[in-house]
Design an enzyme around this catalytic site. Structure first.
Site, PDB file in Angstrom:
ATOM      1  CB  CYS A   1     -56.017   6.350  60.039  1.00 20.89           C
ATOM      2  SG  CYS A   1     -55.777   6.731  61.771  1.00 20.89           S
TER       3      CYS A   1
ATOM      4  CB  CYS B   1     -55.092   9.738  60.975  1.00 18.07           C
ATOM      5  SG  CYS B   1     -54.142   8.263  61.405  1.00 18.07           S
TER       6      CYS B   1
END
Length: 107
Positions: free
Chosen positions: A32, A35
Site C-alpha cells: 500500500c 500506507c
C-alpha cells in the site's frame, strides 16, 4: 516502524480493547503506497505522544480477522480505540498537520 509496535489478531483484545489509555491502530499492508506515506508521520507522532496514547500497527494481509470485524475496507485506516470502542476513524493518507488536527483530542 521504530516507535510503533505490531499487533496481531491474537493480541488485539488484550493490547487494544482492554488498554487503560487510548490506542491508535494503523491498519496497513506492505503493498500500500499511501500506507508508506503515513507510516513515518505516525512513527514520529508515536515518539512524541506515546505517554498519552499507544500507537500500534496491524498488517491486514497477515491479520485478516480484526480488520474484517471493524469493517476496514480501505487502507490506510487509522482507528483510535478507547474503552474497547472505536472513538475515531481516519481513512486514507493525510499530511502531518491534518493528522495532528484529527488526533488533537488524544495527543
Amino acid at each position: 516502524m521504530g516507535n510503533m509496535s505490531a499487533v496481531t489478531d491474537a493480541e488485539f483484545e488484550q493490547q487494544v480493547l482492554l488498554a487503560d489509555k487510548p490506542v491508535l491502530v494503523d491498519f496497513w499492508a506492505e503493498w500500500c503506497g499511501p500506507c508508506r506515506q503515513v507510516s513515518p508521520i505516525l512513527d514520529e507522532l508515536a515518539g512524541a505522544h506515546s505517554d498519552k496514547i499507544t500507537f500500534l500497527k496491524m498488517n491486514v494481509d497477515e491479520n485478516p480477522v480484526t480488520p474484517s470485524s471493524y469493517r476496514v475496507t480501505g487502507i490506510p485506516t487509522i482507528n483510535v480505540y478507547q474503552g474497547g470502542q472505536v472513538v475515531k476513524s481516519i481513512v486514507g493518507a493525510r499530511p502531518k498537520a491534518a493528522l495532528l488536527k484529527e488526533l488533537a483530542d488524544f495527543i
